[in-house]
Design a protein around this motif. Structure first.
Motif, mmCIF file in Angstrom:
data_model
loop_
_atom_site.group_PDB
_atom_site.id
_atom_site.type_symbol
_atom_site.label_atom_id
_atom_site.label_comp_id
_atom_site.label_asym_id
_atom_site.label_seq_id
_atom_site.Cartn_x
_atom_site.Cartn_y
_atom_site.Cartn_z
ATOM 1 N N SER A 85 0.808 -1.222 0.000
ATOM 2 C CA SER A 85 0.000 0.000 0.000
ATOM 3 C C SER A 85 0.841 1.272 0.000
ATOM 4 C CB SER A 85 -0.937 0.036 1.215
ATOM 5 O OG SER A 85 -1.812 -1.038 1.160
ATOM 6 N N LEU A 86 1.863 1.308 -0.852
ATOM 7 C CA LEU A 86 2.638 2.541 -0.987
ATOM 8 C C LEU A 86 1.840 3.535 -1.808
ATOM 9 C CD1 LEU A 86 6.171 1.095 -1.730
ATOM 10 C CD2 LEU A 86 5.111 1.623 0.454
ATOM 11 N N TYR A 87 2.196 4.818 -1.667
ATOM 12 C CA TYR A 87 1.552 5.837 -2.497
ATOM 13 C C TYR A 87 2.279 5.840 -3.845
ATOM 14 C CZ TYR A 87 0.164 6.972 2.221
ATOM 15 O OH TYR A 87 -0.296 6.872 3.501
ATOM 16 N N PRO A 88 1.644 5.303 -4.881
ATOM 17 C CA PRO A 88 2.382 4.988 -6.109
ATOM 18 C C PRO A 88 2.893 6.222 -6.863
ATOM 19 C CG PRO A 88 0.040 4.604 -6.411
ATOM 20 C CD PRO A 88 0.235 4.932 -4.959
ATOM 21 N N HIS A 89 2.264 7.367 -6.667
ATOM 22 C CA HIS A 89 2.689 8.539 -7.434
ATOM 23 C C HIS A 89 3.773 9.323 -6.710
ATOM 24 C CE1 HIS A 89 -0.451 9.522 -4.638
ATOM 25 N NE2 HIS A 89 -0.096 10.773 -4.681
ATOM 26 N N LYS A 132 10.820 6.378 -7.815
ATOM 27 C CA LYS A 132 9.375 6.346 -7.653
ATOM 28 C C LYS A 132 8.990 5.044 -6.957
ATOM 29 C CE LYS A 132 5.593 7.000 -10.255
ATOM 30 N NZ LYS A 132 4.788 7.044 -11.457
ATOM 31 N N SER B 209 -6.801 0.111 -0.174
ATOM 32 C CA SER B 209 -5.762 -0.050 0.846
ATOM 33 C C SER B 209 -4.872 1.186 0.933
ATOM 34 C CB SER B 209 -4.924 -1.282 0.538
ATOM 35 O OG SER B 209 -4.253 -1.120 -0.683
ATOM 36 N N ILE B 210 -4.779 1.966 -0.145
ATOM 37 C CA ILE B 210 -3.962 3.182 -0.089
ATOM 38 C C ILE B 210 -4.618 4.204 0.835
ATOM 39 C CG2 ILE B 210 -3.177 5.138 -1.462
ATOM 40 C CD1 ILE B 210 -2.371 3.270 -3.565
ATOM 41 N N ALA B 213 -3.941 3.031 4.336
ATOM 42 C CA ALA B 213 -2.588 3.387 4.774
ATOM 43 C C ALA B 213 -2.551 4.864 5.176
ATOM 44 C CB ALA B 213 -1.581 3.109 3.665
ATOM 45 N N ILE B 228 -3.694 12.189 -2.572
ATOM 46 C CA ILE B 228 -3.865 10.856 -3.162
ATOM 47 C C ILE B 228 -4.873 10.885 -4.303
ATOM 48 C CG2 ILE B 228 -4.594 8.485 -2.738
ATOM 49 C CD1 ILE B 228 -3.587 8.883 0.146
ATOM 50 N N PRO B 231 -3.905 13.558 -7.432
ATOM 51 C CA PRO B 231 -2.772 13.154 -8.268
ATOM 52 C C PRO B 231 -3.011 11.842 -9.006
ATOM 53 C CG PRO B 231 -2.029 13.651 -6.044
ATOM 54 C CD PRO B 231 -3.515 13.720 -6.014
ATOM 55 N N MET B 232 -3.756 10.921 -8.397
ATOM 56 C CA MET B 232 -3.934 9.628 -9.048
ATOM 57 C C MET B 232 -5.028 9.648 -10.108
ATOM 58 S SD MET B 232 -3.086 6.886 -6.069
ATOM 59 C CE MET B 232 -3.025 5.484 -7.170
ATOM 60 N N ARG B 315 5.131 10.611 -13.543
ATOM 61 C CA ARG B 315 5.405 11.079 -12.192
ATOM 62 C C ARG B 315 5.191 9.994 -11.167
ATOM 63 N NH1 ARG B 315 2.411 14.861 -9.446
ATOM 64 N NH2 ARG B 315 0.893 14.841 -11.106
#
Lengths: 331, 315
Positions: A85-89, A132, B209-210, B213, B228, B231-232, B315
């Protein structure tokens, strides 16, 4: 740093009972490992304590405060998720900074940088800080995920199989690191794993879960030497405990249905004849795969043994465990 | 020995033919496969483009095929770029383009955000919201002329209800100031659902799950939204803007049906203007130059935009 208390906690997902009346006290500053196969309720326990799911029944308290109705943020828990669950951006550095940049904390930037650098060093990801989060291997992602919890100083750390996708060497390194971080900081840590070595080496207490019920809770040594059931006995020990029909050897109590023999509970050189089927030389020890009247038995012997497949070894139980027909231990 | 179907096919091929096929290199075979596509592309895309560029330097008129065709150099381009009418058209297009995109992105994202919350019947609501998109632009244009009708139009009555003005005192399509907004509103009504669908895809792509977290990391809902969610979803949002931008640059049917470009030239978008030049005034050379200018503009803007989009994705 806080004590976590679960009282009669239950949780169902539809028809499946994930947790059934679990009562457990995680003492302040302890390292508690929850053991059990998939579906035993380990992750559910962590999620309930974190406040990501709400229990159907029972009470959860952290530092003597009932946390019902509190959000994960208010409970002040840090969680390491199994799926990372990392913040992918965001970059690795930004991922690690994220919990510290919470407006509640108001951490000064220099302090954030120091903390992130320190944690990155422990987890051996310093060279990846500006990558990243999605440009990492599974093991690296998992370490970042651990790092995101370690930068904080929460009431409780909750870790869901945090070392599962690391290679053997890194896993051994991090076992030591995690244990010393926990011991030095006095943090309370609840840790979920399949791996009995992690349980034995790091835990101050081990909880064994079986289909949503806490079947045994105690120190690793206590669990190893005094299992309450076949199930609990099978969780710890390498090679695994041998479970055989009680009648195979004489002297079993009346109600006994099964006899449990760990390698050190098998005395070699006297008793029944058994056939050596396989000899595994692991260097520091040698494992014998024996056959006693069509029942396979695995035990350990002298590293430099001359035994070969086809040889006959006499064995007999020594202070064995006896279990009744339901699998419960007979004292 | 066993034979696969390929072996069997090879055996069944007459020797003469087999020899000829065997003589072909992989490269030749590859060319044989792509040749039909290349031919079609050349015939319906590249050739007309080159022909248009050629015509743009002439005074050719397609309704007078027997007249002498004169080579006029850059005169068509010069006349277009110095013509005030063209610039008014461009302004009308820019107004339409910018406001439809702004409104559709804001409303579309807001709708997607709400629909994405788990509540009963949100699938039904999605279907209902998406409905306008399925209609023909001509139909939408036509019934919005009724909605905008000062005497009987529902739109005027709704506005009147909220502002207290007399519904018959203004005409959305008849007023020079209001007509540019009339087409913006109708297009927004029709195409916001499209933006919503793309945003919804973006929102659904963010694993729960993000958020969990972030919840444990003590990020407030507000911070989760800005660090979150936005940006996503941004790459999806930018894609929606690209689609809507290209579509609305070419906007023709809805506006023609709704206002016919009027009153005056206030809602004459470039595509409507171009169609008049080419097929009403029959100034083929002039309109070819016009088309080339538009092509270069759209192509240039889209390329810059796609580059920016890729940067956001990386990014």
């Amino acid at each position: 740093m806080a004590e976590v208390k679960l009282e009669q906690v239950g949780k169902s997902f539809g028809a499946t009972r994930a947790l059934d009346s679990v009562t457990m006290t995680v003492p302040d500053g302890s390292f508690v490992v929850l053991l059990g196969p998939t579906g035993a309720g380990k992750t559910t326990t962590l999620r309930l304590i974190a406040g990501l799911d709400l229990p159907d029944a029972g009470r959860i308290s952290i530092a003597a405060q009932d946390v019902a109705g509190l959000s994960p943020a208010q409970r002040d828990v840090a969680m390491v998720f199994q799926q990372y669950s990392l913040y992918p951006h965001l970059s690795v550095r930004q991922n690690l900074e994220f919990p510290l940049k919470s407006p509640i904390l108001r951490t000064p930037p220099a302090e954030i940088a120091r903390k992130v650098g320190e944690v990155a060093e422990i987890l051996q990801i310093t060279h990846k800080l500006d990558n990243k989060a999605t440009a990492l291997s599974g093991g690296e992602m998992q370490r970042v995920s651990i790092g995101r919890a370690l930068v904080r100083n929460p009431a409780v750390y909750l870790m869901d199989e945090p070392l599962s996708s690391l290679d053997a060497k890194l896993r051994a390194d991090l076992r030591v690191e995690l244990k010393s971080i926990q011991a030095n900081s006095g943090a309370t840590l609840l840790y979920v794993t399949h791996d009995q070595i992690e349980a034995m080496t790091m835990a101050t207490h081990v909880g064994v879960l079986d289909q949503g019920r806490l079947v045994q809770f105690g120190t690793p040594r206590d669990l190893y030497e005094n299992p309450v059931s076949v199930y609990a006995a099978s969780r710890l020990g390498q090679p695994r405990i041998n479970i055989l029909p009680a009648a195979l050897f004489g002297g079993a109590p009346d109600r006994a249905a099964q006899i449990g023999l760990r390698p050190e509970q098998i005395r070699q050189g006297e008793g029944e004849n058994s056939l050596v089927e396989r000899v595994e030389r692991l260097g520091d020890q040698t494992r014998l795969h024996l056959n006693l009247r069509d029942h396979p038995i695995v035990t350990v012997t002298n590293a430099h043994t001359d035994l070969r497949p086809g040889d006959i070894v006499k064995i007999r139980p020594q202070n064995p465990f006896y279990f009744d027909a339901t699998g419960a231990r007979i004292p | 020995m066993t034979f696969t179907p390929i072996d069997k096919a090879a055996r069944a091929t007459p020797p003469a033919m087999a020899r000829r096929i065997r003589g072909l290199s992989d490269r030749t075979i590859a060319w044989i496969f792509v040749a039909p596509s290349i031919f079609l592309l050349l015939a319906v895309n590249i050739f007309p483009l080159i022909w248009t560029i050629r015509l743009s330097f002439t005074n050719f008129r397609v309704n007078r095929p027997n007249n002498d065709v004169e080579w006029v150099g850059l005169r068509n381009y010069q006349r277009i770029l110095t013509d005030e009418g063209t610039w008014a058209t461009m302004q009308a297009t820019a107004h339409f383009l910018i406001w439809t995109i702004v409104l559709q992105v804001l409303i579309g994202f807001a709708l997607a955000f709400l629909i994405n919350k788990k509540f009963r019947g949100n699938d039904l609501w999605t279907t209902i919201i998406v409905f306008p998109m399925m209609l023909s632009p001509a139909v939408v244009g036509n019934f919005w002329t009724f909605l905008y009708q000062p005497q009987i139009g529902l739109f005027n009555y709704v506005v009147a209800f909220f502002t207290g003005a007399d519904p018959a005192s203004f005409s959305m399509i008849g007023d020079v100031m209001l007509a540019p907004w009339a087409i913006v509103i109708a297009d927004t009504w029709m195409w916001t659902p499209f933006v919503m669908l793309i945003c919804l895809a973006g929102l659904r792509s963010i694993p729960n799950s993000i958020y969990e977290a972030a919840e444990c990391d003590r990020a407030s809902k507000w911070r989760q939204f800005w660090t979150i969610t936005i940006p996503m979803v941004l790459p999806f949002l930018m894609l929606a803007v690209l689609f809507r931008g290209i579509e609305n640059f070419k906007m023709f049917d809805l506006v023609v049906q709704l206002t016919g470009g009027g009153p005056g030239n206030t809602t004459t978008l470039t595509s409507i203007d171009l169609k008049r030049e080419a097929f009403e005034k029959w100034r083929t050379g002039y309109s070819s130059a016009y088309a080339v200018i538009l092509f270069v503009t759209v192509f240039g803007l889209a390329s810059i935009y796609v580059k920016a989009l890729n940067k956001v994705k990386e990014r």
